[in-house]
Design an enzyme around this catalytic site. Structure first.
Site, short mmCIF file in Angstrom:
data_model
loop_
_atom_site.label_atom_id
_atom_site.label_comp_id
_atom_site.label_asym_id
_atom_site.label_seq_id
_atom_site.Cartn_x
_atom_site.Cartn_y
_atom_site.Cartn_z
N ASP A 86 6.13 -3.15 -13.43
CA ASP A 86 7.11 -3.69 -12.50
C ASP A 86 8.13 -4.55 -13.22
O ASP A 86 7.90 -5.04 -14.33
CB ASP A 86 6.42 -4.50 -11.40
CG ASP A 86 5.71 -3.62 -10.38
OD1 ASP A 86 6.02 -2.42 -10.32
OD2 ASP A 86 4.85 -4.14 -9.65
N LYS A 114 14.77 -2.39 -12.31
CA LYS A 114 15.13 -3.80 -12.16
C LYS A 114 14.98 -4.27 -10.72
O LYS A 114 14.54 -5.38 -10.45
CB LYS A 114 16.56 -4.02 -12.64
CG LYS A 114 16.99 -5.48 -12.65
CD LYS A 114 18.34 -5.66 -13.27
CE LYS A 114 18.74 -7.14 -13.29
NZ LYS A 114 20.07 -7.34 -13.88
N MET A 132 8.11 -15.03 -1.11
CA MET A 132 9.25 -14.19 -0.68
C MET A 132 9.98 -14.79 0.52
O MET A 132 10.36 -14.08 1.45
CB MET A 132 8.77 -12.76 -0.35
CG MET A 132 8.11 -12.07 -1.53
SD MET A 132 7.40 -10.46 -1.11
CE MET A 132 5.94 -10.94 -0.18
#
Length: 503
Positions: A37, A59, A171
């Site tokens: 990742d 990305k 997040m």
């Protein structure tokens, strides 16, 4: 029929390469394929064998989950050892559970290797313990990615606000204003301490503290963007006392290391432990010289030489690699005397239990000639220089002027390094650095050929150049630039000392 391979879902940790588990490192070392990742520290990819195929998810996580799952299954069915390298822990907001389910359904053998999650690591590196006997005995983790106004959300902010203890939000940057207001509306005091940690555990970690009422405005003011973790609760007050990571002397400084990759590991480790955000962009690598017959002749005639002169640690390594392929006993070196240009070269010789007879005070080639001549007259002595294929002519010229008979033997060749698996070069071009360190004139020349050093310095005016010694500084001046610092002791340790004094 070829047997099935195995897929390993490996947690890469939160960013600090040192937080990878021993099991994760072991699996990377025998991987055929590594699918990683974007948030994975690229330094971890160096653990994979040179033959391993490295596949980036992209990305911005551009490879769809379905494509990832299909790739894992296909490569395992082809009999390969597949490492799926995932940021943090595979099963904590990492979709590792979905990937494991798909592998189980396809009857593909798999193993899940837990990783250190940013949930615990980022607060730790920001000086915030999630639990503390004087403050709380529990913590709750949730994602702030959901819309608090959406009735379909599985999060109940009315209930979250009432849960005692620390709250950790992943997040949650994009909707920060929404969910902080929602928590206040449901009873969490607006003065509750809050900390936001961006790029936790890395050299470019950024921490912002405030309260539940003020943090959204502070985050906007500081332009915080993902990846960010938020900690809510009284434990945030402990940051002022326990903030160990951000107090390191080079914290917040981006330092570029241009040394050859095979030599840079210890230098990078020391810089990282001092808190630097290290960009490893090796400018050079060493390869065998073009004309190897000269080396063979030198080995056959070793006993004819009075002196062997080494001008770099690379030269020592290359020569003795060839030497031990031909001879089995170090005594076959004969009664020859040894000279080294500087302490790093001398240290490399001492690793072989060889004492250096001469080393000048200043690591310049011509000074080696003067030091040998001071030790004994070199007139009519036969001297063998063991160094790079293209090297500064000052040393052989100085020795010949003193009457020595000189053989200048290339034991290795320095060429440009072109591989950049972690895209560190792109990061440098995009946002610059505080320091670029150079440990040889050839690293300056090859780095300049790739990046146009004067142009880079002009683009980033705060960028400074650090030199390991006089010859390296000379190469920098040849480009119309000056090094901000030059190490007094011409070693990487000396270079680090100079950096610490300069910041």
């Amino acid at each position: 029929m070829k047997s099935k391979g195995t897929v390993y879902l490996v947690g890469a940790g939160p960013g600090d390469a040192g937080l990878l588990t021993l099991r994760g490192a072991e699996l990377l070392q025998r991987a055929d394929v590594v699918l990683y990742d974007a948030l994975v520290n690229p330094d971890l990819l160096r653990l994979a064998p040179p033959s391993a195929e490295l596949i980036a998810r992209g990305k911005n996580m551009t490879m769809p989950q379905e494509e990832i799952t299909a790739l894992l299954i296909a490569r395992a069915r082809a009999g390969q050892c597949v490492v799926r390298l995932k940021g943090g822990d595979p099963y904590i907001f990492g979709r590792g559970g979905e990937e494991a389910e798909a592998l189980a359904a396809a009857k593909i053998p798999f193993e899940v290797v837990p990783g250190v999650s940013s949930v615990v690591a980022a607060p730790n590196y920001a000086g915030i313990p999630l639990t503390h006997r004087a403050h709380c005995s529990s913590f709750t983790v949730f994602t702030g990615h959901e819309d608090p106004a959406d009735e379909k959300t599985c999060l109940r902010y009315d209930q979250i606000a009432k849960i005692p203890g620390t709250k950790v939000v992943l997040m949650g940057t994009e909707k920060l204003g929404d969910w902080t207001k929602s928590l206040i509306q449901h009873g969490l005091p607006p003065e509750t301490p809050v900390a936001m940690v961006r790029w936790g555990t890395t050299g470019h970690q950024q921490s912002v503290t405030g309260t539940l009422a003020t943090i959204a405005g502070l985050a906007q003011e500081k332009k915080l963007s993902s990846p960010v973790l938020t900690v809510i609760g009284d434990v945030v007050k402990l940051r002022g006392t326990l903030n160990w990571f951000e107090q390191r002397p080079l914290f917040g400084r981006r330092v570029v290391v241009t040394r050859a990759r095979e030599q840079a590991a210890d230098f990078v480790r020391q810089l990282t432990e001092l808190g630097a955000d290290v960009l490893e962009i090796p400018a050079i690598k060493t390869v065998p010289p073009d004309g190897r017959e000269n080396v063979v002749d030198a080995l056959l005639g070793l006993h004819a030489y009075n002196w062997l002169v080494f001008t770099s640690a690379n030269g020592v390594a290359a020569f003795f690699d060839l030497f031990f392929k031909r001879f089995k006993d170090l005594r076959d070196l004969g009664a020859v005397r040894l000279a080294a240009v500087g302490p790093a070269t001398a240290a490399k010789l001492r690793e072989l239990h060889l004492e250096v007879d001469v080393m000048p005070d200043e690591a310049l080639g011509k000074n080696v000639a003067a030091a040998i001549h001071k030790f004994e007259s070199v007139e009519n002595l036969k001297i063998c220089l063991l160094r790079a294929e293209t090297a500064n002519p000052d040393l052989p010229r100085a020795l010949e002027e003193l009457g020595a008979i000189v053989d200048d033997i290339a034991v290795y060749k320095t060429v440009a390094e072109t591989e950049d698996p972690g895209n560190a070069g792109a990061a440098l071009r995009e946002s610059g650095a505080d320091w670029i360190t150079f440990t040889s004139g050839s690293s300056v020349e090859h780095f300049h050929a790739r990046f146009d050093l004067p142009k880079l310095v002009k683009q980033f005016p705060a960028l400074k150049l650090a030199s390991i010694g006089p010859e390296t500084s000379q190469a920098i001046r040849a480009l119309g630039l000056e090094s901000a610092i030059e190490a007094k002791e011409h070693t990487t340790e000396g270079l680090i000392s100079a950096l610490l004094k300069a910041v």
